[in-house]
Write a protein that holds these residues in place. Structure first.
Motif, PDB file in Angstrom:
ATOM      1  N   SER A  51      -0.214  40.593 -55.374  1.00  0.00           N
ATOM      2  CA  SER A  51       0.496  41.660 -56.089  1.00  0.00           C
ATOM      3  C   SER A  51       0.523  42.930 -55.233  1.00  0.00           C
ATOM      4  O   SER A  51      -0.276  43.097 -54.325  1.00  0.00           O
ATOM      5  CB  SER A  51      -0.207  41.973 -57.411  1.00  0.00           C
ATOM      6  OG  SER A  51      -0.196  40.863 -58.278  1.00  0.00           O
ATOM      7  N   SER A  52       1.435  43.838 -55.579  1.00  0.00           N
ATOM      8  CA  SER A  52       1.462  45.125 -54.891  1.00  0.00           C
ATOM      9  C   SER A  52       0.249  45.939 -55.312  1.00  0.00           C
ATOM     10  O   SER A  52      -0.333  45.723 -56.386  1.00  0.00           O
ATOM     11  CB  SER A  52       2.750  45.887 -55.222  1.00  0.00           C
ATOM     12  OG  SER A  52       2.771  46.255 -56.594  1.00  0.00           O
ATOM     13  N   ASN A  55       0.736  47.746 -58.620  1.00  0.00           N
ATOM     14  CA  ASN A  55       0.589  46.827 -59.748  1.00  0.00           C
ATOM     15  C   ASN A  55      -0.880  46.551 -60.027  1.00  0.00           C
ATOM     16  O   ASN A  55      -1.315  46.535 -61.193  1.00  0.00           O
ATOM     17  CB  ASN A  55       1.338  45.522 -59.464  1.00  0.00           C
ATOM     18  CG  ASN A  55       1.211  44.511 -60.578  1.00  0.00           C
ATOM     19  OD1 ASN A  55       0.379  43.603 -60.509  1.00  0.00           O
ATOM     20  ND2 ASN A  55       2.025  44.640 -61.600  1.00  0.00           N
ATOM     21  N   ARG A  59      -2.871  47.687 -63.529  1.00  0.00           N
ATOM     22  CA  ARG A  59      -3.623  46.733 -64.345  1.00  0.00           C
ATOM     23  C   ARG A  59      -5.082  47.157 -64.486  1.00  0.00           C
ATOM     24  O   ARG A  59      -5.691  47.007 -65.540  1.00  0.00           O
ATOM     25  CB  ARG A  59      -3.523  45.329 -63.721  1.00  0.00           C
ATOM     26  CG  ARG A  59      -2.139  44.711 -63.844  1.00  0.00           C
ATOM     27  CD  ARG A  59      -2.022  43.424 -63.051  1.00  0.00           C
ATOM     28  NE  ARG A  59      -3.049  42.469 -63.442  1.00  0.00           N
ATOM     29  CZ  ARG A  59      -3.420  41.439 -62.692  1.00  0.00           C
ATOM     30  NH1 ARG A  59      -2.873  41.247 -61.515  1.00  0.00           N
ATOM     31  NH2 ARG A  59      -4.344  40.605 -63.114  1.00  0.00           N
ATOM     32  N   SER A 116       3.946  42.193 -50.267  1.00  0.00           N
ATOM     33  CA  SER A 116       3.618  43.163 -51.316  1.00  0.00           C
ATOM     34  C   SER A 116       3.052  44.457 -50.740  1.00  0.00           C
ATOM     35  O   SER A 116       2.946  45.457 -51.455  1.00  0.00           O
ATOM     36  CB  SER A 116       2.604  42.551 -52.296  1.00  0.00           C
ATOM     37  OG  SER A 116       3.183  41.492 -53.008  1.00  0.00           O
ATOM     38  N   GLU A 146       9.825  45.166 -59.417  1.00  0.00           N
ATOM     39  CA  GLU A 146       8.853  44.171 -59.875  1.00  0.00           C
ATOM     40  C   GLU A 146       7.978  43.703 -58.720  1.00  0.00           C
ATOM     41  O   GLU A 146       8.407  43.661 -57.570  1.00  0.00           O
ATOM     42  CB  GLU A 146       9.562  42.960 -60.500  1.00  0.00           C
ATOM     43  CG  GLU A 146      10.465  43.294 -61.681  1.00  0.00           C
ATOM     44  CD  GLU A 146       9.703  43.692 -62.918  1.00  0.00           C
ATOM     45  OE1 GLU A 146       8.476  43.491 -62.963  1.00  0.00           O
ATOM     46  OE2 GLU A 146      10.338  44.203 -63.861  1.00  0.00           O
ATOM     47  N   SER A 147       6.751  43.315 -59.043  1.00  0.00           N
ATOM     48  CA  SER A 147       5.788  42.820 -58.054  1.00  0.00           C
ATOM     49  C   SER A 147       5.635  41.305 -58.202  1.00  0.00           C
ATOM     50  O   SER A 147       5.878  40.760 -59.285  1.00  0.00           O
ATOM     51  CB  SER A 147       4.444  43.521 -58.279  1.00  0.00           C
ATOM     52  OG  SER A 147       3.468  43.055 -57.371  1.00  0.00           O
ATOM     53  N   LYS A 148       5.257  40.637 -57.104  1.00  0.00           N
ATOM     54  CA  LYS A 148       4.887  39.230 -57.234  1.00  0.00           C
ATOM     55  C   LYS A 148       3.827  39.128 -58.338  1.00  0.00           C
ATOM     56  O   LYS A 148       2.960  39.996 -58.419  1.00  0.00           O
ATOM     57  CB  LYS A 148       4.289  38.694 -55.930  1.00  0.00           C
ATOM     58  CG  LYS A 148       5.217  38.717 -54.728  1.00  0.00           C
ATOM     59  CD  LYS A 148       4.459  38.299 -53.463  1.00  0.00           C
ATOM     60  CE  LYS A 148       5.299  38.459 -52.214  1.00  0.00           C
ATOM     61  NZ  LYS A 148       4.560  38.135 -50.968  1.00  0.00           N
ATOM     62  N   ASN A 176       0.131  34.032 -56.745  1.00  0.00           N
ATOM     63  CA  ASN A 176       1.164  34.944 -57.234  1.00  0.00           C
ATOM     64  C   ASN A 176       2.432  34.844 -56.392  1.00  0.00           C
ATOM     65  O   ASN A 176       3.548  34.839 -56.916  1.00  0.00           O
ATOM     66  CB  ASN A 176       0.651  36.388 -57.223  1.00  0.00           C
ATOM     67  CG  ASN A 176      -0.250  36.696 -58.404  1.00  0.00           C
ATOM     68  OD1 ASN A 176      -0.095  36.136 -59.480  1.00  0.00           O
ATOM     69  ND2 ASN A 176      -1.193  37.609 -58.213  1.00  0.00           N
TER      70      ASN A 176
END
Length: 218
Positions: A51-52, A55, A59, A116, A146-148, A176
């Motif tokens: 993920s980036s 992101n 989270r 990412s 959007e991110s992976k 991911n």
């Protein structure tokens, strides 16, 4: 999904596929976690892989219900990463990847980078290891909506390559990233990098442990 009959484009992930930077990313993340007084479990950290950074911190903020600004945490982690990147003489390309990049390039295959990582980190790696000459385009997931595991980055990579998806392949080391390629409907090789912790690669269309194996297909 079947392997393309003719491969015209290879889309590379960067961290864990081109460069063995997973360890310095982890150090930078955990220094940041410690500075916040957070105890991040291995399972939670592993879920960030692919993920980036924005992101991941969005989270994290939601998970721990903290008031910190995710964008400021990204900058903090990035400063720590740069320090490790610039001061670690052992940082190196993944074994065999430079040879396979040159092999694809010499065979007229379009190469796209879809990572990412922030573009500043992508450029840092590509400049240090002189890789820009081989790639048609570089995409940072940090610049996308959007991110992976969302497929946006691979849909854009295929578009920039000007090659049909059925003639593209992706090389990824994270679950991911593999899901993102699956949902983009592009054949994906999972690269079993021993430093990429907790990644099953179970949804890859094929798994390789050595980049030389790719010469069988091109």
């Amino acid at each position: 999904m079947n392997l393309p009959k003719e491969i015209k484009c290879v889309i590379f992930d960067m961290d864990g596929v081109i460069i063995d930077s997973e360890e310095i990313h982890k150090k930078a993340y955990y220094e940041t976690f410690v500075s916040l007084g957070l105890e991040v479990s291995d399972d939670l950290y592993k879920s960030f892989t692919g993920s980036s950074t924005i992101n991941a911190f969005q989270r994290l903020v939601a998970h721990f219900k903290i008031d910190n600004n995710p964008e400021e945490l990204v900058l903090d982690k990035r400063r720590r990463y740069v320090n490790f990147f610039e001061n670690d003489p052992n940082l190196h390309l993944v074994e065999g990847v430079e040879e396979i990049i040159k092999y694809f390039y010499q065979n007229g295959i379009t190469l796209i980078l879809a990572s990412s990582s922030a573009m500043i980190n992508i450029d840092r790696v590509f400049n240090r290891f002189n890789l820009n000459q081989y790639f048609t385009a570089k995409i940072s997931g940090a610049d996308l909506k959007e991110s992976k595991p969302h497929p946006e980055i691979f849909n854009k990579a295929a578009l920039l390559s000007k090659v049909k998806k059925e003639n593209c392949i992706v090389i990824e080391d994270s679950d991911n990233g593999i899901k993102a390629a699956n949902d983009a409907n592009i054949f994906v090789f999972g690269y079993a990098n021993k430093l990429s912790e907790g990644q099953t690669l179970e949804n890859a269309n094929a798994v390789i442990e050595d980049f030389h194996q790719l010469k069988e297909f091109v």
